[in-house]
Enzyme design. Sequence first.
Site, short mmCIF file in Angstrom:
data_model
loop_
_atom_site.label_atom_id
_atom_site.label_comp_id
_atom_site.label_asym_id
_atom_site.label_seq_id
_atom_site.Cartn_x
_atom_site.Cartn_y
_atom_site.Cartn_z
N GLU A 288 0.82 -1.21 0.00
CA GLU A 288 0.00 0.00 0.00
C GLU A 288 0.87 1.27 0.00
OE1 GLU A 288 -4.32 -0.69 1.80
OE2 GLU A 288 -3.08 0.46 3.18
N HIS A 309 7.37 -26.92 -1.44
CA HIS A 309 6.70 -27.99 -2.17
C HIS A 309 5.56 -27.45 -3.03
CE1 HIS A 309 8.89 -31.15 0.06
NE2 HIS A 309 9.02 -30.14 0.91
N LYS A 423 -13.96 0.42 -4.23
CA LYS A 423 -15.06 0.86 -3.36
C LYS A 423 -16.12 1.59 -4.19
CE LYS A 423 -12.27 1.62 0.77
NZ LYS A 423 -11.73 2.63 1.66
O1 PA5 Z 1 -3.33 1.59 5.91
C1 PA5 Z 1 -4.45 2.01 5.74
O2 PA5 Z 1 -4.73 3.19 5.93
C2 PA5 Z 1 -5.60 1.10 5.37
O3 PA5 Z 1 -5.20 -0.19 5.15
C3 PA5 Z 1 -6.63 1.08 6.48
O4 PA5 Z 1 -6.03 0.64 7.66
C4 PA5 Z 1 -7.81 0.18 6.13
O5 PA5 Z 1 -8.33 0.53 4.90
C5 PA5 Z 1 -8.90 0.32 7.19
O6 PA5 Z 1 -9.30 1.65 7.32
P1 PA5 Z 1 -10.10 2.15 8.57
O7 PA5 Z 1 -9.27 1.98 9.77
O8 PA5 Z 1 -10.40 3.59 8.28
O9 PA5 Z 1 -11.36 1.32 8.64
#
Ligand code: PA5
Length: 451
Positions: A288, A309, A423
């Site tokens: 990310e 494996h 989303k």
């Molecule tokens: O690193 C990030 O910001 C994302 O992976 C969030 O943690 C994830 O999308 C969850 O978001 P939230 O805590 O707002 O529900």
Amino acid sequence: MIQLKLELDQLYPFISKDELLAYDKQIISAYRKIYNKTGAGNEFLGWVDLPSEISEDSLDQIIAHARALQAKSEVFVVVGIGGSYLGARAIIEALNSHFGHLRNTNLPQIIYAGHQLSEDYLSELLELLDHKEYSMAVISKSGTTTEPAVAFRMLRTHIEQKYGLKEARKRIVAITDNSRGALKELADSEGYTSYVVPDDVGGRYSVLTPVGLLPIAVAGMDIKALVSGARKMEAMSRAVQKIHGNPIAMYAAARQALYKARKTNEIMVNYEPKLFYFSEWWKQLYGESEGKDHKGIFPAAVGFTTDLHSMGQYIQNGLRNIFETVISVEKPTRELRIPEADFDLDQLNYIAGKRLSEVNLMAELGTTLAHVDGGVPNLRIRIPELSEEVMGQLIYFFEMGCALSGYMLEVNPFDQPGVEAYKKNMFALLGKKGFEDQTTELKKRLKNKLS
Ligand code: PA5
């Protein structure tokens, strides 16, 4: 003391030490961006000083609350997705017994929810919770993420029906933004005990806030030792902002050098199944943070020897665009030796008397050499054991390594704009208000799949 060692001898056949050290300027500049808060996404640098800034008082408060929750829970449900659950799960699974859920222990079993949308998963969980004493934490920084919101809506109904409104409110903990979001509003109006995810700490960098610390403490782990480990890595990082003498900078430089040499996939390797979720946490952190502007190393993970494996063939002989980062644990928590057999039918008497960990180590060393011979550079991160202190060091190592890597790659390591695309489509297909424009076009594209 820093207990983590980064070993690069199986990188040097591919990238020389001098080539690596040539990245020093970039490292120094990336460090400046972090500590002077001048880089992209600098409003999300709260994690940098988090370990040294957490007060003993707030840790004590979390521990006391965790004990109260433990006392009334056979199960503790952690509702969250991405950075709101992976850090906790990584540490809890690394430090727990593999079979913790089957052992007689006074500690609650930690179960996760809200990290996917499976109807079967949630139904089966609700069915289980009919028969268990439980409490839960709902964790969402934004407070609006669909997956945990849907799960929490159902779990909240369940817990209120099971315990009545008053007791249910005492069994729900909310961990969310300080002032915004639906979850914050709900927590305030229902009177749930709540913790704050600081504004300047993004989800995937939040394991050392209550997001990770509360569930980890409920699972019975020593969060003070975890933070103490992270503090040591934080201090080292601040003191040595260059490659020489700084394993974090060395890791970031090695990754950058490998990326330039077209090694675009990094595989995190473990030989301890307890590290499976640590790899999942790492995958999210790096994927990310770096995967932007059509750039970035693709983070993947395998568990050896199991995956030797399955994925071993590809790693040995497939496309040569990969490198491995092996986490090698020196000391298991238990001791088990291979017995001598009267009849050596399985021909294993040559290793009789040896510890299983020695066999595992020889598998690791042999695999590394084979993969290096096959053209796969190997980085090795050696840790003495799986303990809170060491896991704290590892967390900070990878967080800072990720920020440095992101800046070296010239991306913003603290945002995730690409996550919105799925989303929007999901909301349009579900008919959410405000997304109508896309609905017709998406439905046309999916006409054969929609009943
Ligand atoms: O690193 C990030 O910001 C994302 O992976 C969030 O943690 C994830 O999308 C969850 O978001 P939230 O805590 O707002 O529900």
